[in-house]
Design an enzyme around this catalytic site. Structure first.
Site, PDB file in Angstrom:
ATOM      1  N   LYS A  90       0.834  -1.200   0.000  1.00 17.33           N
ATOM      2  CA  LYS A  90       0.000   0.000   0.000  1.00 17.33           C
ATOM      3  C   LYS A  90       0.871   1.253   0.000  1.00 17.33           C
ATOM      4  CE  LYS A  90      -0.289   0.116   5.056  1.00 17.33           C
ATOM      5  NZ  LYS A  90      -1.187   0.120   6.233  1.00 17.33           N
ATOM      6  N   ARG A 135     -10.834   0.180  15.280  1.00 16.06           N
ATOM      7  CA  ARG A 135     -10.723   0.910  14.006  1.00 16.06           C
ATOM      8  C   ARG A 135     -11.625   0.197  13.006  1.00 16.06           C
ATOM      9  NH1 ARG A 135      -4.860   1.594  11.231  1.00 16.06           N
ATOM     10  NH2 ARG A 135      -5.402  -0.503  10.556  1.00 16.06           N
ATOM     11  N   ARG A 147       0.988 -10.945   7.183  1.00 22.34           N
ATOM     12  CA  ARG A 147       0.866  -9.761   6.338  1.00 22.34           C
ATOM     13  C   ARG A 147       1.951  -8.729   6.673  1.00 22.34           C
ATOM     14  NH1 ARG A 147      -4.342  -9.753   8.788  1.00 22.34           N
ATOM     15  NH2 ARG A 147      -3.735  -7.721   9.640  1.00 22.34           N
ATOM     16  N   TYR A 167      15.758  30.622   7.471  1.00 30.85           N
ATOM     17  CA  TYR A 167      14.632  31.358   8.041  1.00 30.85           C
ATOM     18  C   TYR A 167      14.671  31.379   9.570  1.00 30.85           C
ATOM     19  CZ  TYR A 167      12.332  31.069   3.455  1.00 30.85           C
ATOM     20  OH  TYR A 167      12.007  31.170   2.136  1.00 30.85           O
ATOM     21  N   CYS A 171      13.490  23.996   4.746  1.00 27.15           N
ATOM     22  CA  CYS A 171      12.632  24.813   3.890  1.00 27.15           C
ATOM     23  C   CYS A 171      11.919  23.916   2.882  1.00 27.15           C
ATOM     24  CB  CYS A 171      13.475  25.866   3.172  1.00 27.15           C
ATOM     25  SG  CYS A 171      14.495  26.850   4.303  1.00 27.15           S
TER      26      CYS A 171
END
Length: 403
Positions: free
Chosen positions: A60, A158, A246, A290, A337
């Protein structure tokens, strides 16, 4: 995503550590080297840990950022008998590329293209009666029988049917089998704490799972595979192996149980590198990037690395992201950044523009994805999965024409 097959690209003559040969990277700002030989070896290692179970390689999220199709093919070469994809689009891409391995996908919403999945011989997951109904209707329209895995929520809270909803789902699925449009071929669940080897919920969830399987069988269902073991359970809970394991993150060579002092023989598959775009001297007291979040206290040399949070470098790696550059371990200097960050190379550094910076890999001396996870308060899964689309994946170790 930019995918560059190193088997078709010009190679350099110097191997990178952990890879069979080094892909040509001249002119690239940032890239990820994907060692498919390591991935195949990891699948074999995991298969040996669960020798009486089939193995599903979970691919996935673009194979956890490693590249869906090359990884899926490598996993099958390594012995995976199933593939797992969270979303229908991922599963369709696998089938449409000619990959015929047994394939399960599990996330859907009302109106999902179940017919397209059935036509492509993709197994589907169901956690509620409406899913069974939509799958059955789609299968009936095209005159096929859909293969379905019922998911039981054994305590994760879930996905899956919880409590009495499991009984309802089982009864509904059994009735749906009567017209031949649906066949329940699997029952599965997912752990909440498998990455904590001593957590009491691990055993409790196993017990609840096998009780749920027994209930389904007594109701007349005859599943071919029962499965609950993710990467962590595959590695440290052999009692949970059942008919099918799995593994996900483990096939990529990253451990789901970093607190356990054991790499289980797994080899990291991804190495993330960049090249210095600029090297220059800065005086003591000159703030960097920054907000001047980093200020050197001595005259120093800094390098500009053309990779940033748009490429998947976490912004909260500011001042802590580990690096290997100019032969030394160091960290990012100042803010990350969108497209770049700075590294303090130290006084007298001889680094030059074009030199390689390793963000993470697996060779001796290199930072690891777990090091990055520790530095940024996350997990290694996120570090590899978050890489942006403009980071080329360079494949090494694949047989000619297979990636």
């Amino acid at each position: 995503m930019s995918q560059i097959d190193a088997s078709d690209a010009e190679r350099t003559t110097t191997p990178t550590a952990g890879s069979p040969t080094a892909p040509e990277t001249h002119g690239l700002t940032v890239w990820a080297e994907i060692d498919l030989t390591a991935l195949e070896a990891n699948v074999r290692t995991l298969g040996a840990l669960a020798p009486t179970s089939e193995l599903m390689a979970v691919v996935k999220a673009d194979a956890y950022g490693h590249g869906l199709l090359p990884v899926a093919r490598a996993a099958v070469r390594g012995g995976a008998t199933w593939l797992g994809a969270a979303q229908l689009a991922e599963a369709f891409a696998l089938r449409d590329a000619g990959i015929t391995t047994r394939l399960l996908t599990w996330l859907s919403v009302p109106g999902s293209d179940f017919g397209g999945a059935v036509e492509r011989d993709i197994d589907l997951s169901a956690s509620a009666p409406w899913v069974i109904d939509e799958i059955a209707a789609a299968a009936s329209r095209i005159g096929r029988t859909a293969r379905v895995h019922l998911k039981v929520d054994t305590g994760l809270g879930r996905g899956g049917a919880y409590g009495r909803d499991w009984t309802t789902l089982v009864q509904h699925a059994h009735r749906a089998e009567a017209d031949g449009s649906v066949r329940v071929v699997g029952i599965w669940t997912h752990f909440a704490h498998a990455d904590s080897p001593e957590h009491p919920t691990v055993l409790a969830q196993q017990e609840r799972f096998f009780e749920a399987v027994t209930e389904a069988e007594r109701a007349g269902l005859r599943p071919e595979v029962r499965h609950l073991a993710n990467s962590a359970a595959t590695l440290v809970h052999p009692s949970a192996h059942a008919d099918l394991v799995r593994p996900g993150i483990a096939i990529y060579g990253l451990t789901p149980v970093p607190q356990v002092d054991d790499d289980f023989g797994l080899r990291p598959v991804m190495t993330l590198r960049a090249r210095l775009a600029l090297v220059k001297a800065l005086p003591a007291g000159q703030g960097i990037s920054y907000g001047h979040a980093y200020v050197p206290d001595v005259d120093t040399v800094v390098g500009l690395v053309p990779a940033g949070y748009a490429d998947g470098v976490p912004r909260n790696a500011t001042n802590v992201g580990p690096l290997l550059v100019d032969g030394q371990r160091t960290t990012i200097a100042g803010r990350v950044c969108m497209d770049q960050f700075v590294v303090d190379l130290g006084p007298g550094s001889r680094a030059r523009a074009g030199d390689v910076v390793t963000l993470f890999g697996g060779a001796p001396g290199e930072p690891t994805a777990q090091d990055w996870a520790d530095a940024t308060d996350t997990i290694s899964y996120e570090i590899v999965t978050r890489l942006g689309a403009r980071v080329p994946r360079l494949y090494v170790g694949a047989p000619e024409g297979t990636a």
